[in-house]
Design a protein around this motif. Structure first.
Motif, PDB file in Angstrom:
ATOM      1  N   ILE A 202      11.419  -1.505   5.420  1.00  0.00           N
ATOM      2  CA  ILE A 202      10.852  -1.897   4.143  1.00  0.00           C
ATOM      3  C   ILE A 202       9.523  -2.859   4.301  1.00  0.00           C
ATOM      4  CG2 ILE A 202      11.039  -3.054   1.879  1.00  0.00           C
ATOM      5  CD1 ILE A 202      13.968  -2.161   1.858  1.00  0.00           C
ATOM      6  N   GLU A 203       9.845  -3.648   5.434  1.00  0.00           N
ATOM      7  CA  GLU A 203       8.726  -4.774   5.675  1.00  0.00           C
ATOM      8  C   GLU A 203       7.635  -3.816   6.245  1.00  0.00           C
ATOM      9  OE1 GLU A 203       7.764  -7.704   5.105  1.00  0.00           O
ATOM     10  OE2 GLU A 203       9.733  -8.491   4.414  1.00  0.00           O
ATOM     11  N   ARG A 204       7.713  -2.692   6.922  1.00  0.00           N
ATOM     12  CA  ARG A 204       6.731  -1.695   7.703  1.00  0.00           C
ATOM     13  C   ARG A 204       5.858  -1.066   6.538  1.00  0.00           C
ATOM     14  NH1 ARG A 204       6.124   3.152   8.768  1.00  0.00           N
ATOM     15  NH2 ARG A 204       7.903   3.878   8.231  1.00  0.00           N
ATOM     16  N   VAL A 205       6.686  -0.546   5.366  1.00  0.00           N
ATOM     17  CA  VAL A 205       5.995   0.053   4.341  1.00  0.00           C
ATOM     18  C   VAL A 205       5.116  -0.719   3.453  1.00  0.00           C
ATOM     19  CG1 VAL A 205       6.414   1.534   2.099  1.00  0.00           C
ATOM     20  CG2 VAL A 205       7.902   1.984   4.398  1.00  0.00           C
ATOM     21  N   ILE A 206       5.605  -1.984   3.278  1.00  0.00           N
ATOM     22  CA  ILE A 206       5.005  -3.028   2.637  1.00  0.00           C
ATOM     23  C   ILE A 206       3.493  -3.268   3.495  1.00  0.00           C
ATOM     24  CG2 ILE A 206       4.455  -5.419   2.087  1.00  0.00           C
ATOM     25  CD1 ILE A 206       7.620  -5.148   1.354  1.00  0.00           C
ATOM     26  N   GLY A 207       3.493  -3.188   4.865  1.00  0.00           N
ATOM     27  CA  GLY A 207       2.424  -3.578   5.560  1.00  0.00           C
ATOM     28  C   GLY A 207       1.428  -2.245   5.592  1.00  0.00           C
ATOM     29  N   GLN A 208       1.973  -1.108   5.419  1.00  0.00           N
ATOM     30  CA  GLN A 208       1.202  -0.018   5.301  1.00  0.00           C
ATOM     31  C   GLN A 208       0.611   0.023   3.938  1.00  0.00           C
ATOM     32  OE1 GLN A 208       4.002   3.145   6.058  1.00  0.00           O
ATOM     33  NE2 GLN A 208       3.419   3.379   8.356  1.00  0.00           N
TER      34      GLN A 208
ATOM     35  N   ASP B 250      -0.474  -2.563   2.149  1.00  0.00           N
ATOM     36  CA  ASP B 250      -1.389  -3.609   2.253  1.00  0.00           C
ATOM     37  C   ASP B 250      -2.510  -3.358   2.914  1.00  0.00           C
ATOM     38  OD1 ASP B 250       0.130  -5.557   0.938  1.00  0.00           O
ATOM     39  OD2 ASP B 250       0.844  -6.632   2.397  1.00  0.00           O
ATOM     40  N   PHE B 251      -2.407  -2.458   4.071  1.00  0.00           N
ATOM     41  CA  PHE B 251      -3.584  -1.734   4.831  1.00  0.00           C
ATOM     42  C   PHE B 251      -4.083  -0.824   4.113  1.00  0.00           C
ATOM     43  CE2 PHE B 251      -5.096   1.061   8.081  1.00  0.00           C
ATOM     44  CZ  PHE B 251      -6.010   0.272   8.941  1.00  0.00           C
ATOM     45  N   PHE B 252      -3.655  -0.066   3.154  1.00  0.00           N
ATOM     46  CA  PHE B 252      -3.880   1.191   2.406  1.00  0.00           C
ATOM     47  C   PHE B 252      -4.804   0.457   1.216  1.00  0.00           C
ATOM     48  CE2 PHE B 252      -3.557   3.938  -1.397  1.00  0.00           C
ATOM     49  CZ  PHE B 252      -4.332   4.750  -0.870  1.00  0.00           C
ATOM     50  N   ILE B 253      -4.502  -0.790   0.636  1.00  0.00           N
ATOM     51  CA  ILE B 253      -5.214  -1.384  -0.303  1.00  0.00           C
ATOM     52  C   ILE B 253      -6.562  -1.925   0.171  1.00  0.00           C
ATOM     53  CG2 ILE B 253      -5.435  -3.586  -1.739  1.00  0.00           C
ATOM     54  CD1 ILE B 253      -2.238  -2.871  -2.296  1.00  0.00           C
ATOM     55  N   LEU B 254      -6.497  -2.863   1.392  1.00  0.00           N
ATOM     56  CA  LEU B 254      -7.640  -3.276   2.169  1.00  0.00           C
ATOM     57  C   LEU B 254      -8.645  -1.920   2.540  1.00  0.00           C
ATOM     58  CD1 LEU B 254      -8.808  -5.735   3.296  1.00  0.00           C
ATOM     59  CD2 LEU B 254      -7.438  -5.341   5.414  1.00  0.00           C
ATOM     60  N   ASN B 255      -8.282  -1.061   2.862  1.00  0.00           N
ATOM     61  CA  ASN B 255      -9.080  -0.026   3.467  1.00  0.00           C
ATOM     62  C   ASN B 255     -10.015   0.542   2.152  1.00  0.00           C
ATOM     63  OD1 ASN B 255      -8.942  -0.084   6.178  1.00  0.00           O
ATOM     64  ND2 ASN B 255      -7.157   1.448   6.172  1.00  0.00           N
ATOM     65  N   ILE B 256      -9.215   0.465   0.911  1.00  0.00           N
ATOM     66  CA  ILE B 256      -9.559   1.282  -0.378  1.00  0.00           C
ATOM     67  C   ILE B 256     -10.850   0.264  -0.735  1.00  0.00           C
ATOM     68  CG2 ILE B 256      -9.172   1.518  -2.734  1.00  0.00           C
ATOM     69  CD1 ILE B 256      -6.435   2.578  -2.095  1.00  0.00           C
TER      70      ILE B 256
END
Length: 121
Positions: free
Chosen positions: A83-89, A91-97
């Protein structure tokens, strides 16, 4: 960086209208638009309001996932690393957007800009 130098410009009616229109499209002030152009940043047009609404909804999903992880950790559930890994992904997706749609793009030599600021003060 403290701004100490004032600049005054004369524009034609057409140039003034174009500057106002472009600043509004980018969602910045006229002064900010000029500063971006001078420092080799190319501003992007502000995305539609729907972009911010959807980004906010995605962020809320992240908040709920974090709450689930906190509860799972507190209750002693099994490994929550996935779940922590998914949250990190997410967050990364939001930053890239945000980078893709809202941040200005740099078109010059970053070293030159950095050196100017170094020797300015």
């Amino acid at each position: 960086m403290k701004r100490k130098i004032k600049k005054n410009f004369w524009f034609s009616t057409r140039e003034d209208a174009a500057l106002k229109r472009k600043a509004k499209k980018c969602g910045v002030t006229e002064a900010a638009l000029i500063r971006m152009l001078v420092t080799d940043f190319v501003p992007k047009e502000a995305p539609p309001w729907r972009f911010y609404k959807e980004l906010n909804e995605l962020n809320m999903v992240c908040v709920h996932l974090r709450q689930l992880v906190a509860t799972a950790n507190r209750e002693g559930y099994t490994n929550t690393d996935e779940i922590e890994r998914v949250i990190g992904q997410i967050d990364f997706f939001i930053l890239n957007i945000k980078r893709h749609y809202t941040l200005p793009e740099y078109k010059g030599k970053l070293v030159d800009l950095y050196e100017e600021e170094l020797y300015e003060g």
